[in-house]
Each structure stands twice: as structure tokens, then as C-alpha cells.
Design a protein around this motif. Structure first.
Motif, mmCIF file in Angstrom:
data_model
loop_
_atom_site.group_PDB
_atom_site.id
_atom_site.type_symbol
_atom_site.label_atom_id
_atom_site.label_comp_id
_atom_site.label_asym_id
_atom_site.label_seq_id
_atom_site.Cartn_x
_atom_site.Cartn_y
_atom_site.Cartn_z
ATOM 1 N N ARG A 5 2.831 1.356 3.623
ATOM 2 C CA ARG A 5 2.846 0.329 4.655
ATOM 3 C C ARG A 5 3.473 -0.943 4.107
ATOM 4 N N LYS A 6 4.465 -1.429 4.838
ATOM 5 C CA LYS A 6 5.063 -2.726 4.556
ATOM 6 C C LYS A 6 4.953 -3.529 5.839
ATOM 7 N N GLY A 7 3.955 -4.372 5.896
ATOM 8 C CA GLY A 7 3.676 -5.075 7.136
ATOM 9 C C GLY A 7 2.515 -4.404 7.844
ATOM 10 N N VAL A 8 2.670 -4.112 9.132
ATOM 11 C CA VAL A 8 1.569 -3.586 9.931
ATOM 12 C C VAL A 8 1.591 -2.066 10.027
ATOM 13 N N LYS A 9 2.764 -1.472 10.208
ATOM 14 C CA LYS A 9 2.880 -0.061 10.540
ATOM 15 C C LYS A 9 2.971 0.833 9.302
ATOM 16 N N PRO A 64 0.823 -1.214 0.000
ATOM 17 C CA PRO A 64 0.000 0.000 0.000
ATOM 18 C C PRO A 64 0.857 1.265 0.000
ATOM 19 N N ILE A 65 0.485 2.218 -0.826
ATOM 20 C CA ILE A 65 1.146 3.516 -0.877
ATOM 21 C C ILE A 65 0.181 4.530 -1.456
ATOM 22 N N MET A 66 0.191 5.748 -0.924
ATOM 23 C CA MET A 66 -0.754 6.768 -1.389
ATOM 24 C C MET A 66 -0.301 8.147 -0.925
ATOM 25 N N PRO A 67 -0.644 9.208 -1.682
ATOM 26 C CA PRO A 67 -0.381 10.574 -1.207
ATOM 27 C C PRO A 67 -1.464 10.979 -0.208
ATOM 28 N N ILE A 68 -1.088 11.670 0.867
ATOM 29 C CA ILE A 68 -2.080 12.067 1.863
ATOM 30 C C ILE A 68 -2.087 13.574 2.132
ATOM 31 N N GLN A 69 -1.049 14.295 1.708
ATOM 32 C CA GLN A 69 -1.025 15.743 1.869
ATOM 33 C C GLN A 69 -0.221 16.376 0.744
ATOM 34 N N ARG A 70 -0.628 17.584 0.370
ATOM 35 C CA ARG A 70 0.132 18.379 -0.596
ATOM 36 C C ARG A 70 0.681 19.582 0.167
ATOM 37 N N ALA A 126 13.518 4.151 -2.941
ATOM 38 C CA ALA A 126 13.921 2.817 -2.480
ATOM 39 C C ALA A 126 14.681 2.885 -1.161
ATOM 40 N N LYS A 127 15.412 3.984 -0.927
ATOM 41 C CA LYS A 127 16.179 4.089 0.321
ATOM 42 C C LYS A 127 15.278 4.224 1.537
ATOM 43 N N TYR A 128 14.002 4.596 1.318
ATOM 44 C CA TYR A 128 13.047 4.673 2.415
ATOM 45 C C TYR A 128 12.253 3.365 2.572
ATOM 46 N N GLY A 129 12.550 2.392 1.722
ATOM 47 C CA GLY A 129 11.868 1.113 1.809
ATOM 48 C C GLY A 129 10.707 0.949 0.852
ATOM 49 N N VAL A 130 10.464 1.944 -0.001
ATOM 50 C CA VAL A 130 9.400 1.833 -0.995
ATOM 51 C C VAL A 130 9.838 0.849 -2.083
#
Length: 623
Positions: A142-146, A120-126, A167-171
Motif C-alpha cells: 500500500r502506497k497511500g490508501v489503496k 506497508p508490504i507483506m506476502p499474503i498467498q503462496r 520497482a516497476k510496480y511501484g514498490v
């Protein structure tokens, strides 16, 4: 033909959280318009907004399930929405399938859906930066629960190459999926332009034209480098302002309070630098190891922020680039640096002084081409150490920008442990109060006029330079203002309190300091100038009557080895009739022990310093 006016059932949108979670009332209400797509979509958005206000973040997904169950044989009209568990808000995702398995879409050609991202990934603020109007998106993934959040600039999200940096942030992004992820963010933002919240953001502290003072602007989000997030978050009111105020008033009343009062005033004065259109300046504490210099810096920091080491206060143990970036970040607030001796292997701090006191960073290239944005700042710079930050070889410009305070062995605080304990628990309130006062109608004009008056008074009543007087005037003005609006104790600094710490014109003049050094050096090595015919040692020159002749190559080496510039000194010395030169030269030809050589012809010290010598040196033998 007039458009047909469709009557909508009157309905009070007073649905509650229980209505959304325990009944089908909101869903039934929208479903009655399923045969009219336009009104259906209107009602869906209205009720979705109400659902969001009740804390329901997946209403559209729930409504989709409702329609599939209630009208299984009909082609229902609904918006495809994100269905991520624990999502902060629900977005229209258009052609994309967005659920806990990630993001994908059907291109109509492939056997399987095209994978955009496997989580899951999505923009939430501009975020719109109020400094430069650039935009960034806050992404939740989210990767896993958090769930995690990051703020990324639009330039990165619009490029298949640059978006790989996520990718360095885990995306989960690679060279194959990068282009799909770029298109996903573009499409999702366009589909939800009114749904995604837009907030003002800033990447630094300090005055912002037309907006106020960061971080005291309502609904302001930090969008700067993650390296500075803790720095930014340290600036806020904490604890009880009354306890901080009580402590400071006790300190101000103590017998040895002068230096502590100067440091407090210097901390407040930082936000006056830009308002009064002045340049940054240093206040440096040095001297006794038990004087409480670090506590003095912590007290100054507590005006604005958490004074604990590593939160707002940093050390000199960083590169020049890091210090420059820090100065640009604090911007209008004081840059506070502890422990000068950490870099004691550096014999000359002039570069640091010049860089930070100019208020403008160096132009640097960026990897993608072009130049990085040049940082600027206008503030006070508060430092401490076991020895002065300037030296006898420091340039005039460097010395001119520093107010150095020798603490000697006098303790700045009667109970430093108590001071630290109180300010670590209570801080930041005074700074915000001071900034709010400075933004009142008419106050900026008032303080500009007052600063100029104090500056003129200092110049008339002391032998200091203009730059030293400007720095001192800001400190005195800050002390005057804070006594008036914060402390109200009748205790104020005056010009005489600062005079002992202000350099005189003679002390700042590097050429005069160089001249003193030369005379001392000649005295120490007098045998190299006074010799008889049998002398076999090294010869540097000769002294005759009122003149000392120094072999030019020797003279150049002495000055170079000790941090002075020979060319600059000789030009000054000749114009002031301290040396004589042949036509077109700052030197003369002189015969020493039978050999002709070019020498610096310097007036002897005992003649140069006679009390009878006029101020313009008209009595020198070279006139």
C-alpha cells in the motif's frame, strides 16, 4: 521423568465478532496463561484463528495493546505482529516493525532502525504452479490508501538484483534496500508458513496432467503473465446457457448452416487434439465480405469464452512471437485469430502455418542466461480473411495442415446482429460441460477409438491425405459428441459435408503444383522457345517434339522468383521421369542457336497429360 500434564480450563471457543470488538473476553481468556509461555502461545494461535474466521485481521496487534494496558509493569509474552491498516491478514513479523510507516528493524548496532521498505508490504498467498511445481508469492502493498497486489516468482524475491524489478510496480526498493527486502520476505514466510495460504496456480489454459482442465479446477489461481490475465479471465460461463443453446440450435437448423456447424465443431474439437494425440490444425474461413466470417469466429469463441473482440479473439496484427505465446497460453483451447488481411503485405503465410501447426515454440535465450521454457500446444486454430491462407507456392506441409472454407457470397447467418447480441451476453457454458463429459470414466478411451474409426473411413472414401483426414476426423467426432450430449437435435455433419474443403493428394503435392506453374509459364512465354533464325528477342530455351529444353539459369530464376525450389523440384521430376538428366545431373547439355548450355529437359505438357499415360509414368519418352 514424565512430562507434567497441565490442565487447561475447559472453554468453548464460540467467541463472536462482538466479543472481539465490544468486550475483552477473548483477551482475558488468553491472558490467564501469561505465566506459562508454552500454553500461552498455543492459546494465542487458537484464538487468533477464531478471530480470523470472524473477520478480525489484526487480533495479535490488539492483544499486544491489551497486554501493555492491562499488565503495564509485567514483561508480557506476545508475538510481534504486522500492524498495517487494512491488512488482509496478520502475520508474525519477528524482529521487524511493521506498521503504516513501513517495515524496519533494529540491528542492535545502528543509531536508527534499518529501513526495509517505506510503505506497508507483506506476502499474503503462496502459489504452487500445478504445471511445473514452481512457487510464487502474492504480495500486497500500500502506497497511500489503496492496497495493491502482485504475483512474483520466488527466484526474483530471493535475489538482491532481481528484486529491483519490483520497482516497476511501484514498490519502494533500490540498490541499498534490496538485500533487506530479500531477507524480510524470506523471514516472514518462514515465520508464517502455516498462516500464509497455499493455493494451486496455473499460467495457461487447457489440459493439465492429473489435475483436470484449466480454468475449471477448483481454487485455481492464475499466476501467468499480466499480459494474459484478461485472456484467462475471459474463459468462464456467463449469462444463461439455455439462451446460447437455443440460438445454436436455430442456427444448426437453417439452410446455410453447414459452415457455422463446422466452426462450432472445430471449436469443440480443439480439446480433443491432445486426447487423441494429434497435431494442431487450421480451419480458415475466407471469401465474401458480407458472409459473416467474423461472426462465425465469435460463435466458435462463445463455446468457451467472451467472444467480444480483444477478449478471447485477437487479430493477426501481432508478431510471430506473440502468436506463438498466445498459442502456448490457450494450449488446448482454440486459438482464434481474426482478419488475416491485416498482414496482407506478407505474400507467404507458410512460416505462420508451420510454426502454429507444429505445436512447439522456438527455443529462446533469456537475459539471465540459459533458455526460456519452450511453449507447447495441441489445439485447433480458427482464422478468417478475405483470401486463402495458402497459395500455389505454399509448401505441401503447410497446405496439408489447413482446412480452407470458401464462404463465397453466401451469408452464414440469417440475422448476424441477433447472433452477436445473444452470444455476447451468454457464453462459456457449453465448453465447460463438454470438458466435464470428457473427464468421465472410460470416455477418453471411447473417443480415441471413435476418432480412429472416422479417420479410416475418410481415407477409404476420399482422395485426401492422412493429415487432412486426421483434422477432419476430429471435427466430425466433436460434432458427433456435441450432438449427443449438448444439442440432441439429430443434426450431424458427415464426411460428405467436409469433402469439398479437404485438399486432395494432388492439390497438396507442391511439386505437382510447381509443374502446373511451369507449363503455364512456358505457354505464356512461348515465343521465347519457338523462334526462327531471324529472332532477336530473349531466348529461354527450345521446344523439340515431346521435350522442352529450358536453360538452367533461366529455370532457376523463374522458380526462385515465384517461390519454388528448383533443386527440390528437379529431384522429384527426375525420379518421376518428367525430366531427363545426364549421369550425375538433373539436367542435360543442349546446343541452342549454336551455343552449348546446360538445360532442364522437360516432357512437353500435351504429352505428360495424355489420358493414356499410366499412373507410374511408364509411357513417358524418358523411360
Amino acid at each position: 521423568m514424565k512430562a507434567e500434564i497441565i490442565e487447561k480450563p475447559k472453554q468453548e471457543f464460540d467467541f463472536t465478532f462482538a466479543d472481539f470488538t465490544e468486550t475483552t473476553k477473548p483477551f482475558d481468556y488468553i491472558a490467564q496463561f501469561k505465566d506459562d509461555e508454552f500454553i500461552f502461545m498455543q492459546m494465542l494461535e487458537i484464538v487468533n484463528k477464531k478471530a480470523n474466521s470472524c473477520g478480525i485481521r489484526n487480533f495479535k496487534s490488539l492483544f499486544k495493546k491489551y497486554m501493555e494496558k492491562t499488565y503495564p509493569k509485567e514483561k508480557s509474552v506476545y508475538v510481534n505482529s504486522t500492524e498495517f491498516s487494512g491488512q488482509e491478514l496478520e502475520l508474525n513479523c519477528g524482529i521487524y516493525f511493521c506498521d503504516d510507516s513501513g517495515v524496519s528493524y533494529d540491528d542492535g548496532k545502528s543509531t536508527y532502525n534499518i529501513e526495509v521498505c517505506n510503505h506497508p508490504i507483506m506476502p499474503i498467498q503462496r502459489l504452487v504452479n500445478i504445471d511445473d511445481n514452481t512457487e510464487k508469492l502474492k504480495l500486497a502493498y500500500r502506497k497511500g490508501v489503496k492496497w495493491r497486489e502482485i504475483i512474483i516468482d520466488k527466484e526474483t524475491l530471493a535475489s538482491s538484483n532481481k528484486i529491483l524489478s519490483l520497482a516497476k510496480y511501484g514498490v519502494a526498493v533500490n540498490s541499498e534496500t534490496a538485500k533487506y527486502l530479500v531477507k524480510f520476505f524470506t523471514d516472514i514466510e518462514n515465520l508464517n508458513f502455516d498462516v500464509i495460504e497455499e493455493l494451486n496456480s496455473v499460467g495457461r489454459l487447457g489440459w493439465i496432467n492429473g489435475k483436470g482442465f484449466s480454468p475449471y479446477v477448483d481454487d485455481l489461481v492464475f499466476d501467468g503473465s499480466e499480459n494474459f490475465r484478461a485472456f484467462f479471465n475471459s474463459v468462464h460461463p456467463q449469462g444463461e446457457y439455455s439462451k446460447w443453446l437455443e440460438l445454436c440450435m436455430q442456427i444448426r437448423k437453417s439452410e446455410n448452416s453447414k459452415v457455422a456447424r463446422i466452426m462450432l465443431a472445430a471449436a469443440f474439437s480443439s480439446v480433443l487434439v491432445e486426447l487423441c494425440d494429434c497435431l494442431p490444425f487450421f480451419v480458415h474461413l475466407w471469401g465474401g465480405t458480407e458472409a459473416g466470417k467474423t461472426v462465425g469466429l465469435m460463435l466458435a469463441a462463445s463455446v468457451w469464452a467472451n467472444p467480444s473482440m480483444g477478449d478471447y479473439i485477437h487479430t493477426f496484427n501481432s508478431t510471430n512471437v506473440a502468436q506463438e505465446l498466445s498459442a502456448s497460453f490457450v494450449n488446448s483451447l482454440p486459438l482464434i485469430i481474426d482478419e488475416l488481411q491485416i498482414i496482407k503485405e506478407k505474400n507467404n503465410f507458410d512460416n505462420i502455418i508451420y510454426t502454429l501447426s507444429e505445436g512447439v515454440g522456438r527455443a529462446r535465450g533469456q537475459r539471465s542466461g540459459g533458455l526460456q521454457k519452450v511453449g507447447t500446444w495441441k489445439n485447433s486454430i480458427l482464422t478468417n480473411g478475405e483470401y486463402p491462407i495458402s497459395s500455389s507456392t505454399s509448401g505441401s506441409g503447410a497446405v496439408n495442415r489447413i482446412i480452407e472454407i470458401d464462404c463465397k457470397d453466401v451469408k452464414l447467418f440469417n440475422d448476424p446482429v441477433h447472433v452477436v447480441d445473444v452470444i455476447k451476453r451468454n457464453y462459456g457454458g457449453a465448453g465447460r460441460l463438454f470438458v466435464e463429459y470428457l473427464q468421465l470414466d472410460g470416455i477418453p478411451e471411447k473417443i480415441k477409438s471413435r476418432q480412429k474409426a472416422i479417420y479410416q473411413e475418410l481415407l477409404q472414401n476420399s482422395d485426401t491425405t492422412e493429415k487432412q483426414a486426421i483434422s477432419a476426423s476430429l471435427i466430425l467426432l466433436a460434432d458427433e459428441l456435441t450432438e449427443e450430449i449438448i444439442f440432441e437435435d439429430g443434426i450431424r455433419l458427415n464426411a460428405d459435408d467436409l469433402k469439398p474443403y479437404l485438399s486432395t493428394k494432388a492439390q497438396i503435392d507442391q511439386n505437382k503444383r510447381c509443374l502446373d506453374f511451369i507449363y503455364d509459364y512456358i505457354t505464356i512465354n512461348s515465343t521465347k522457345f519457338n523462334f526462327d533464325a531471324d529472332y532477336q528477342g530473349e531466348i529461354w530455351g527450345v521446344k523439340e517434339y515431346d521435350t522442352i529444353y529450358i536453360i538452367k539459369s533461366v529455370f532457376d530464376k523463374i522458380l526462385r522468383d515465384n517461390g519454388y525450389n528448383s533443386t527440390a523440384f528437379l529431384s522429384w521430376a527426375k525420379s518421376n521421369k518428367i525430366v531427363i538428366g545426364d549421369k550425375g545431373h538433373n539436367t542435360v547439355l543442349k546446343r541452342i542457336k549454336g551455343s552449348r548450355c546446360r538445360c532442364v529437359a522437360l516432357v512437353a505438357e500435351e504429352y505428360f497429360y495424355t489420358e493414356e499415360m499410366s499412373e507410374d509414368n511408364d509411357d513417358l519418352p524418358f523411360d
